[in-house]
Design a protein around this motif. Structure first.
Motif, PDB file in Angstrom:
ATOM      1  N   HIS A 143       2.729  -2.470  -6.286  1.00 31.74           N
ATOM      2  CA  HIS A 143       1.677  -1.580  -5.816  1.00 31.74           C
ATOM      3  C   HIS A 143       1.202  -1.980  -4.419  1.00 31.74           C
ATOM      4  O   HIS A 143       0.923  -3.140  -4.155  1.00 31.74           O
ATOM      5  N   THR A 144       1.139  -1.013  -3.526  1.00 32.66           N
ATOM      6  CA  THR A 144       0.478  -1.176  -2.234  1.00 32.66           C
ATOM      7  C   THR A 144      -0.341   0.077  -2.010  1.00 32.66           C
ATOM      8  O   THR A 144       0.207   1.169  -1.867  1.00 32.66           O
ATOM      9  N   GLN A 145      -1.661  -0.081  -2.013  1.00 29.62           N
ATOM     10  CA  GLN A 145      -2.557   1.065  -1.924  1.00 29.62           C
ATOM     11  C   GLN A 145      -3.768   0.732  -1.062  1.00 29.62           C
ATOM     12  O   GLN A 145      -4.212  -0.419  -1.026  1.00 29.62           O
ATOM     13  N   MET A 147      -7.684   2.042  -0.835  1.00 28.92           N
ATOM     14  CA  MET A 147      -8.668   2.803  -1.594  1.00 28.92           C
ATOM     15  C   MET A 147     -10.020   2.729  -0.908  1.00 28.92           C
ATOM     16  O   MET A 147     -10.376   1.703  -0.322  1.00 28.92           O
ATOM     17  N   LEU A 157      -8.248   7.376  -3.423  1.00 24.80           N
ATOM     18  CA  LEU A 157      -6.981   6.920  -2.867  1.00 24.80           C
ATOM     19  C   LEU A 157      -6.839   7.431  -1.440  1.00 24.80           C
ATOM     20  O   LEU A 157      -6.883   8.635  -1.186  1.00 24.80           O
ATOM     21  N   GLU A 160      -0.815   5.155  -0.122  1.00 30.63           N
ATOM     22  CA  GLU A 160      -0.058   4.293  -1.020  1.00 30.63           C
ATOM     23  C   GLU A 160       1.397   4.268  -0.601  1.00 30.63           C
ATOM     24  O   GLU A 160       1.842   5.053   0.247  1.00 30.63           O
ATOM     25  N   ASP A 212      -0.140   6.020   4.376  1.00 31.17           N
ATOM     26  CA  ASP A 212       0.893   5.691   3.402  1.00 31.17           C
ATOM     27  C   ASP A 212       1.773   4.556   3.920  1.00 31.17           C
ATOM     28  O   ASP A 212       1.806   4.244   5.113  1.00 31.17           O
TER      29      ASP A 212
END
Length: 343
Positions: A143-145, A147, A157, A160, A212
């Motif tokens: 996971h790379t996000q 927020m 979000l 991502e 992103d």
């Protein structure tokens, strides 16, 4: 309120006890962690069935150790929290099953917690705890996000990864370089002796105009460059390639995080997840924050990887904020795929 947290989403078994008092942040009373890295190293990655079996062996001894360290008893537990997802289905079922069985035996309520929410809130256990609102950079495993976080349970979000995450880029690049498992820390250690500008590797989506991420192309570029070095690259060439790889990943994470802060108008960044322990990432974020008058918060290094403390903390904070209700319905389920936005 005393919350027991159990984490078993992948290859670490974590148990912790967190206590809350009105008007104060939750306090970590004790935690214990068992890593399966040595077991999975022989296979070059996590073997789900082996992970599940090992969680079964470890979770109850770890629970006893945590209660002993905290000077507490089972009867003093008010809520039993566990990781409901995302993660490996079998591994999640072990933690959920033990948590719900224990809670049923004690006639205490349970609460299933989102693994990434645990990471996101984990800096609240640090000496330099953040305050809401903030931008969160979640860099954990696959996971790379980015927020926007306005309160417990209020997550927007911003961006991502659309393919490989930062952690996967570290691990896969390390494997290409012939390093051991887990690859990320091994690549970072090798990079200490290399030149970050030795090889011109791409920074995917760095100038995309959005928030992103994409790291699959970087992995391919590392593979291509490694092949150019020939069948027997020397130690310095490998160190240079490791340093160049790390520099590419870190630059994208730093610049996208700063862009997210600018877009939201917020002045506070929280970094969490395993990659959040990377020294170069911390150094560059801290330097950028100092130049711009921003604040950056991290979990304690021991709480960057998966752990029970973050699960107990997230449960305690959700309950205190009224964002969740613990239940005595012990017919548990797990969600191996569970977007954070569905909370």
């Amino acid at each position: 309120m005393n919350v027991l947290g159990i984490e078993s989403s992948c290859d670490e078994t974590g148990v912790a006890l967190v206590s809350t008092q009105a008007g104060a942040l939750p306090r970590l009373r004790a935690h214990a962690l068992y890593s399966q890295v040595q077991m999975h190293e022989a296979y070059g990655g996590v073997v789900p069935e082996l992970a599940s079996r090992d969680h079964i062996r470890r979770v109850l001894p770890l629970t006893r150790a945590v209660l002993d360290e905290a000077g507490s008893t089972l009867q003093q537990i008010d809520v039993v929290a566990y990781t409901k997802g995302p993660g490996l289905a079998g591994a999640l079922l072990v933690g959920a099953g033990v948590a719900c069985a224990l809670a049923a035996a004690l006639d205490k309520p349970t609460l299933g917690i989102h693994h990434l929410e645990g990471h996101l809130l984990s800096p609240f256990l640090s000496a330099d705890a953040p305050t809401f609102p903030f931008v969160a950079l979640l860099v954990s495993g696959g996971h790379t996000q980015l927020m926007r976080v306005d309160a417990v349970g209020s997550y927007e979000l911003l961006g991502e990864t659309i393919d490989d995450a930062a952690g996967e880029a570290f691990d896969k690049s390390a494997k290409l370089l012939g390093l051991g498992y887990p690859g990320g820390p091994a690549l970072a250690r090798l990079a200490e002796g290399g030149r970050a500008d030795a090889y011109a590797l791409p920074r995917p989506l760095l100038h995309s105009g959005d928030l992103d991420f994409s790291f699959a192309g970087l992995k391919t570029a590392v593979m291509t460059q490694h092949r150019k070095l020939g069948p027997a690259p020397d130690a310095q060439q490998l160190a240079d390639l490791a340093a160049s790889t790390q520099a590419a990943i870190v630059e994208v994470l730093v610049k996208k995080s700063l862009r997210a802060l600018k877009a939201t108008g917020l002045q506070r960044l929280v970094v969490s997840g395993g990659v959040g322990a990377n020294a170069q990432l911390r150094q560059q974020l801290n330097a950028a924050a100092l130049r711009r008058g921003l604040r950056v918060h991290y979990p304690e290094l021991a709480l960057c990887t998966d752990n029970g403390a973050m699960i107990a903390l997230a449960a305690a904070m959700r309950l205190d904020a009224g964002a969740a209700v613990a239940a005595r319905d012990y017919a548990f389920d797990v969600r191996p795929r569970w977007p954070l936005g569905q909370l």
